[in-house]
Design a protein around this motif. Sequence first.
Motif, PDB file in Angstrom:
ATOM      1  N   GLN A 110       0.810  -1.211   0.000  1.00  0.00           N
ATOM      2  CA  GLN A 110       0.000   0.000   0.000  1.00  0.00           C
ATOM      3  C   GLN A 110       0.849   1.269   0.000  1.00  0.00           C
ATOM      4  N   ALA A 111       2.149   1.112  -0.138  1.00  0.00           N
ATOM      5  CA  ALA A 111       3.052   2.264  -0.170  1.00  0.00           C
ATOM      6  C   ALA A 111       3.942   2.167  -1.399  1.00  0.00           C
ATOM      7  N   ALA A 112       4.203   3.319  -2.005  1.00  0.00           N
ATOM      8  CA  ALA A 112       5.189   3.379  -3.082  1.00  0.00           C
ATOM      9  C   ALA A 112       6.552   3.608  -2.441  1.00  0.00           C
ATOM     10  N   ALA A 113       7.550   2.830  -2.841  1.00  0.00           N
ATOM     11  CA  ALA A 113       8.854   2.925  -2.179  1.00  0.00           C
ATOM     12  C   ALA A 113       9.977   2.743  -3.184  1.00  0.00           C
ATOM     13  N   THR A 114      11.037   3.532  -3.004  1.00  0.00           N
ATOM     14  CA  THR A 114      12.224   3.427  -3.844  1.00  0.00           C
ATOM     15  C   THR A 114      13.458   3.421  -2.949  1.00  0.00           C
ATOM     16  N   VAL A 115      14.569   2.994  -3.531  1.00  0.00           N
ATOM     17  CA  VAL A 115      15.885   3.161  -2.913  1.00  0.00           C
ATOM     18  C   VAL A 115      16.708   4.019  -3.856  1.00  0.00           C
ATOM     19  N   THR A 116      17.328   5.064  -3.321  1.00  0.00           N
ATOM     20  CA  THR A 116      18.158   5.941  -4.141  1.00  0.00           C
ATOM     21  C   THR A 116      19.593   5.916  -3.637  1.00  0.00           C
ATOM     22  N   SER A 117      20.521   6.091  -4.573  1.00  0.00           N
ATOM     23  CA  SER A 117      21.936   6.143  -4.233  1.00  0.00           C
ATOM     24  C   SER A 117      22.296   7.540  -3.749  1.00  0.00           C
TER      25      SER A 117
END
Length: 293
Positions: A110-117
Amino acid sequence: MAAFLRSRRERISPGDAGLPRGPRRRTPGLRREEVAQLAFISTEYYTRLEQARAPRPSHEVLAGLARALRLTDAERDHLHHLAGAPPLPPAGPSREVRQSIRDLLRRLPQAAATVTSATSEVIAWNDLAAALMEDFSALPRHDRNLVRRVFLGPHTHGQRLYGVSDANEFAVQATQRLRAAAARYPDDPETAELVGELLAGSEEFARLWDSHDVSADSALSKTFQHPVVGPVTVNCDVLDITDRDQQVVIYTAEPGSPSAEALQLLSVIGARHTTGPARPARRPSPSPQSCST
């Protein structure tokens, strides 16, 4: 160090290292000659290392041994200290995302999630993030960098950075984060190339870069102007992965709100039905902070 090397060698099976098991294997784990082959050193030298008779290995040899023995980050650092050669700082930002973090993204339906450098490259994401922002899997690496996108585009539907409400503020924050990353990784060619490209292509970036600022406040909530479901207002939380110099960015909507309904619809529709065709290539314990797109 000799004892540590032996213990790590004995725990790895040939299959783990991509080697055939072969007949008449009497000892557990890998043979010495197999470790030497994988580490690109001579069997004689590796044997002497395990017998505590060899001179101290170089950083290059230690890197090869860490790779061959499939050491964790902590084990690699331990090996360096045992050898009297403290680990060197990484040449550039890490793009390797721990499997536990990738699993976390998938467990947030239910959440949009990313990993960024450290340089704002999107290096991992879940399905809802792709539906809300863009199908990153359809893009070349070059185009997954958010600081490049906010300054150089493309600005799809005439909107900057997915039509997010704080795009201008993010541009300031991204510039300052990139300046800090450039100081941490002065010998990384990719970071230098990114800065040079932005200086040449954006007067706004050049002006912000010349200010030499390295910190900025960021929004705790923002609104995406989505081309299919309309405006989506989300709360933002950032978890720092300090040992990798990465950030997990999580977008959530208030329960029961129209934005929550929009996110639920996006989770059903998926990214490929909400974004246009891909552009051609142009050649824990984390601590919560405020949001960086």
